[in-house]
Design an enzyme around this catalytic site. Structure first.
Site, PDB file in Angstrom:
ATOM      1  N   HIS A 136       0.864  -1.165  -0.015  1.00 35.12           N
ATOM      2  CA  HIS A 136       0.025  -0.099   0.091  1.00 35.12           C
ATOM      3  C   HIS A 136       0.845   1.351   0.073  1.00 35.12           C
ATOM      4  CE1 HIS A 136      -3.419  -2.576   0.839  1.00 35.12           C
ATOM      5  NE2 HIS A 136      -2.716  -3.117   2.158  1.00 35.12           N
ATOM      6  N   HIS A 158      -6.948  -4.342  -1.005  1.00 36.11           N
ATOM      7  CA  HIS A 158      -6.599  -5.506  -1.544  1.00 36.11           C
ATOM      8  C   HIS A 158      -7.030  -6.221  -2.651  1.00 36.11           C
ATOM      9  CE1 HIS A 158      -6.548  -4.829   2.963  1.00 36.11           C
ATOM     10  NE2 HIS A 158      -5.349  -5.039   2.957  1.00 36.11           N
TER      11      HIS A 158
END
Lengths: 332, 332
Positions: B56, B219
Site C-alpha cells: 500500500h 487488497h
C-alpha cells in the site's frame, strides 16, 4: 482501453482543470495550456520554462513553483507543444533577466522551441537561451530523435537551475550550468509493459510475458533490445552498467534517481533502488542524494529508469536548496 | 507475472533494504521489519505507530518522520504484521507519554494490534490507546473485515494527529482527536484492473474490458457491484454520491484526497480530481485542502479512491503544520 477520462480528445484540457482546482497557488492559462507559478514574473530573476507532450507527469507541470520552473507548456499526450505556447510563456515569465528554455531532445520539441526562441528575439527582445537534454544512453538515434533522447536528467536539471535562478545567477551562468548538468548525467530505462495513448486506444507495443524492453523511451519507443525479464538484481545491472560505461562517475558525489514509468508499485521502486545503490557502491560511486518515485513517466507503463548525475559541492548546495512544487518539495 | 523483484518470498525484505539506502534519516530494524524515525523516542511526545500489510506504499512506512508517525510495522504483502512487531515498535517509540496505535479495520490487523496492546500493558507498563479506522462506505462487512474497511482517512489521520503529537497534546487528547477524525471522514474506491500479489503470481480477480469494480477494497477484495466503466465524470459521481449520502459535509471545510491505486497515471488522477471538486462545489461542500496522488495503494492496481474529511479550524491548522516524511512533506 480502460482509463479515467471523459474523452480521448479532452484529456489534457480536463486534467488542467483538475490541476487548477488542486493547486490554487498556480496560475493556469487554459487557452494556451500553460501552467505558471502564481508569482511569475519575478523582477530580476531568470525565467525558466519547459514543456513537452503530456503523459509524463509530474514532468513538467508538477515542477512549476518556487525553486524550479516558472512555467510549463503542455502538449497533447506525447505530442510537442506549439511554438505559440512557448512564445507566450517566454513573454509571461520574463522578469527582465531573460529566459531559459529547457528542452528534451525530441525532434518536435527541439524545432518548436527553436522557433519560439526566434520569435521571442524578433518580436519581443527577450533574451532567450536554450539547453537541450540528451542523457539517455540507450540509443544513439531513435524514432523521434536525432541523437540521444532527453529523459531523467531533465528533472534534476530543472531542480538545480531552479535554485540557481532563485539565488540570482544570470542567464549566461544558468545556461552554462544547465549544459554542464546535462553533460554530467546519464540515464537508462526499461519497460515490463506498454502504455496506451488515449487517442490511439490500444497499447503502443506488445510485450509478451517473460520479455522486457531494455532502453525503452518515455513514449514507449523501442530501446536497445528486447530481452527476457530477470530478477530485479539482473535488471539493475542491465540499467546501471551502460551508464557507468558511458561516463566515469568515480570520485564525485552523485545524485541518483530511481524513476517509475507510472504503473510500477512504489514497493518495487524502492526494491530496485536498493539493487542500484548496491551496484554503485561496489563500483566505487558515492551516492550523495537520491530520488525514488514517479518523476518522468509514460502514462501507465510499468518499468523504471535510472539516472545518475555527477555533481560537486556547489551543485549539491543548489540541489538541497528549498523547492516548493507539487512534484518535488523540501525545505521551503 | 511481471514485477521488479528478486523473488516473491523476499519482496518486503529487499524493499526495506532499498528504503534504508534511500532514507538515511530513518532507522530500519530489518529483523523486525519496522521503519522508525531517526529521532524516536522523543521525550514527552506521544509515540504514534501504525502498520499493516505491505503493498500500500507510501502507507505506512512513507509516513514515518517529523510531524507524522514514529514507526511503521511492515507485514508481508497484504498480510498483517505480527503482535511481536507491534509490541517492539511500541516499546521503542515510547517517550514516556504513551503510544497511539493507528489500525485500519481488517480482522488480522485489529486482532494483532489488540494483542500487542495487551502485551505492552502487561510487560512494559507503556500506556497504549488505539484507534481503528473504518471510513470505507462501500461495504458494511467484507471478506476481510467485520464492519467497514479502513482506507484513505488513515492517511489524513496520521498527518493530523502527527501534528498534534508534535504540538505536545497528551495521549487522551490525541486518541480522542483520532477517533473524531475517523468519524468525520468517508471514502469510496474503484478499480479498472486487478493487482497481482507476488506470492500468488496471478491477478487477484478478473475484470473484463468495459467493466469496473465499484467500491473495491485496497487488497482487491470485492466492492459493492461490478458495473460498466463510464466517463471520468460518471465515475466521480459514483464515488462521491455514496460519500455525501453517508455524512453531511455542508458547512464545514473539508480535506479531499483523490488517491491513486498505484497504477493510474497522475494525469488521470488530476482529471478525476477536477470532476470530484466540481461535484463537491455543486453540492455546497467547501474544499479547503486537497491531496492528489498515490497515498494508499494496491500494488499496480489501476483505479482511484476519494476521501472526504470534515474539519474545523483547529484540524486545518494541524493539517497545515510542517511534515517531513518520504510520502508527505511541506513547510518543514
Amino acid at each position: 482501453m480502460k482509463k479515467l477520462i471523459n474523452d480521448p480528445s479532452s484529456v489534457v484540457r480536463d486534467a488542467l482543470i483538475g490541476i487548477a482546482a488542486a493547486h490554487p497557488e498556480l496560475r493556469i492559462d487554459h487557452e494556451n495550456r500553460i501552467i505558471y507559478r502564481g508569482d511569475t514574473p519575478k523582477k530580476g530573476k531568470v525565467g525558466l520554462i519547459s514543456g513537452g507532450g503530456s503523459g509524463h507527469e509530474p514532468l513538467h507541470g508538477g515542477f512549476v513553483g518556487y525553486g524550479m520552473l516558472d512555467a510549463a507548456c503542455a502538449g497533447e499526450v506525447f505530442t510537442s507543444p506549439t511554438p505559440d505556447q512557448m512564445l507566450e510563456a517566454t513573454k509571461q515569465v520574463d522578469g527582465g533577466a531573460g529566459v531559459l528554455h529547457i528542452v528534451k531532445n525530441y525532434t518536435g520539441d527541439v524545432l518548436n522551441f527553436e522557433m519560439a526562441a526566434e520569435l521571442a528575439a524578433s518580436e519581443t527582445g527577450v533574451a532567450v537561451e536554450s539547453v537541450v537534454t540528451n542523457d539517455d544512453v540507450a540509443v544513439q538515434d531513435s524514432l523521434w530523435t536525432a541523437g540521444r533522447r532527453g529523459v531523467g536528467v531533465t528533472v534534476l536539471l530543472e531542480k538545480i537551475v531552479g535554485a540557481a535562478a532563485e539565488a540570482g545567477q544570470d542567464l549566461a551562468q544558468i545556461a552554462a550550468l544547465a549544459r554542464r548538468i546535462n553533460e554530467s548525467g546519464r540515464s537508462m530505462g526499461m519497460a515490463l509493459t506498454s502504455c496506451t495513448v488515449p487517442a490511439a486506444g490500444k497499447p503502443t507495443f506488445d510485450l509478451p510475458e517473460g520479455e522486457m524492453e531494455l532502453g525503452v523511451g518515455i513514449h514507449g519507443e523501442p530501446g536497445r533490445t528486447r530481452v527476457p525479464t530477470g530478477t530485479a538484481r539482473d535488471i539493475a545491472a542491465q540499467l546501471v552498467d551502460p551508464i557507468l560505461r558511458d561516463l566515469d562517475f568515480v570520485g564525485s558525489p552523485v545524485i541518483v534517481m530511481l524513476n517509475g514509468m507510472g504503473g510500477t508499485p512504489l514497493l518495487e521502486l524502492y526494491l530496485m533502488f536498493g539493487e542500484v545503490a548496491a551496484i554503485l557502491n561496489r563500483s566505487g560511486v558515492t551516492v550523495a542524494r537520491n530520488l525514488v518515485g514517479n518523476y518522468i513517466t509514460s502514462l501507465e507503463m510499468t518499468g523504471c529508469s535510472v539516472t545518475v548525475l555527477k555533481t560537486d559541492n556547489d551543485m549539491l548546495k543548489l540541489w538541497d536548496a528549498p523547492v516548493n512544487t507539487a512534484g518535488l518539495r523540501w525545505g521551503a
